[in-house]
Design an enzyme around this catalytic site. Structure first.
Site, PDB file in Angstrom:
ATOM      1  N   GLU A  40       1.041  -1.062   0.159  1.00  0.00           N
ATOM      2  CA  GLU A  40       0.110   0.307  -0.288  1.00  0.00           C
ATOM      3  C   GLU A  40       0.019   1.328   0.387  1.00  0.00           C
ATOM      4  O   GLU A  40       1.817   1.451   0.426  1.00  0.00           O
ATOM      5  CB  GLU A  40      -1.131  -0.169   1.291  1.00  0.00           C
ATOM      6  CG  GLU A  40      -1.276   0.795   1.684  1.00  0.00           C
ATOM      7  CD  GLU A  40      -2.781   1.094   3.028  1.00  0.00           C
ATOM      8  OE1 GLU A  40      -2.309   0.040   3.759  1.00  0.00           O
ATOM      9  OE2 GLU A  40      -3.836   1.804   3.133  1.00  0.00           O
ATOM     10  N   LYS A 114      -9.751   1.306  -2.046  1.00  0.00           N
ATOM     11  CA  LYS A 114     -10.038   1.221  -0.074  1.00  0.00           C
ATOM     12  C   LYS A 114     -11.096   1.205  -0.563  1.00  0.00           C
ATOM     13  O   LYS A 114     -11.017   2.500   0.549  1.00  0.00           O
ATOM     14  CB  LYS A 114      -8.558   1.413   0.326  1.00  0.00           C
ATOM     15  CG  LYS A 114      -8.708   0.800   1.859  1.00  0.00           C
ATOM     16  CD  LYS A 114      -7.724   1.511   2.764  1.00  0.00           C
ATOM     17  CE  LYS A 114      -7.278   0.315   3.619  1.00  0.00           C
ATOM     18  NZ  LYS A 114      -5.763   1.318   4.088  1.00  0.00           N
ATOM     19  N   CYS A 147      -4.817  -3.641   2.853  1.00  0.00           N
ATOM     20  CA  CYS A 147      -4.632  -2.909   4.308  1.00  0.00           C
ATOM     21  C   CYS A 147      -6.224  -3.504   5.071  1.00  0.00           C
ATOM     22  O   CYS A 147      -6.231  -5.077   5.765  1.00  0.00           O
ATOM     23  CB  CYS A 147      -3.536  -1.923   4.665  1.00  0.00           C
ATOM     24  SG  CYS A 147      -2.826  -2.122   6.400  1.00  0.00           S
TER      25      CYS A 147
END
Ligand code: ACM
Length: 269
Positions: A40, A114, A147
């Site tokens: 990321e 995300k 994540c």
């Protein structure tokens, strides 16, 4: 059945040193790899002090005019035959996303934004608006999550229900639990997961953040096929067998058809 050579790249970016961070990440990708996953926000570092600062680094990923990171990754994929998944800040109109881009050797690309933002990311980025799409690449079906998406089992489940066989998971993990949780995510969905994390500490705001490394590749039955330690950079690599799509966890348990949708809740109401 198909075999893929996969690598999870673990880096220690220097905040703001975009060209050097790209060079380092690409230099860690093993020769002959089919799929490489890079962390990321790998090109910039993680701890932005403001949305304006992040915007200064963000790249357009969906138009005809990709930014410098996307251009470098595209050239790398074309030169090496490696499909690359990497995390970086994306600007789209007046919105800023924490995104992952998938780039194939033919130069085509797809994007994931995300969905579940972590802590102070909520002051910088807009939550993802593309859902959990899957894409065809290197002969398999690939989904991406980033994540903190790991804490919501719905993320990996949505990708698996959409047909993902490999989940690429660029990360900047701080909490220590994700790497173990991903074993369960793989088992409960019978998918491969490639968690590519970073190492090192950033302290740009007076709140130091130490990243937890331990990048890994996990099989559909939850075996760690390759893993790195908590503070060294490198590549975790493995040859992964992509299984048939039957989802048979035991000879009498199919993970899809055994589900009891009539018994589950979807909300707290
Ligand atoms: C995180 O989602 N980067 C912790």
């Amino acid at each position: 059945m198909k075999k893929l050579q996969i690598a999870a790249i673990q880096t220690h970016p220097e905040f703001g040193a975009v060209q050097a961070n790209i060079d380092t990440a690409l230099g860690l990708i093993p020769v002959g790899c089919d799929l490489a996953v890079i962390p990321e926000l790998f090109n910039t570092g993680y701890q932005f002090t403001s949305k304006e600062e992040a915007l200064g680094f963000a790249e357009n990923l969906t138009g005809d005019d990709p930014g410098p990171t996307c251009t470098r990754l595209t050239r790398f994929a074309g030169d090496t035959g490696t499909t690359v998944v990497a995390g970086l800040a994306e600007v789209c109109g007046d919105k800023l996303f924490n995104s992952a881009v998938l780039i194939r050797p033919d130069g085509s690309r797809d994007v994931y934004r995300k969905v579940h933002l972590f802590l102070d990311e909520k002051s910088i980025f807009t939550p993802g608006d593309l859902g959990f799409p899957v894409f065809q690449a290197c002969g398999t079906t690939i989904g991406m999550m980033i994540c903190f998406d790991w804490i919501f089992p719905e993320a990996a489940r949505s990708l698996a229900l959409a047909g993902a066989e490999v989940i690429c998971h660029p990360s900047n993990l701080l909490l220590p639990w994700c790497q173990d949780a991903m074993i369960t995510r793989c088992q409960e969905n019978m998918v491969v997961a490639v968690t590519s994390n970073r190492v090192g500490t950033e302290n740009r705001t007076g709140k130091p953040l130490t990243f937890s490394g331990r990048s890994q590749i996990v099989s559909p039955m939850g075996e760690r096929l390759s893993t790195l330690d908590k503070d060294a950079t490198g590549a975790a690599s493995a040859t992964v067998t992509i299984l048939e799509k039957d989802k048979l966890f035991t000879p009498r348990n199919n993970l899809w058809s055994d589900r009891r949708l009539d018994m589950y809740r979807n909300s707290t109401d």
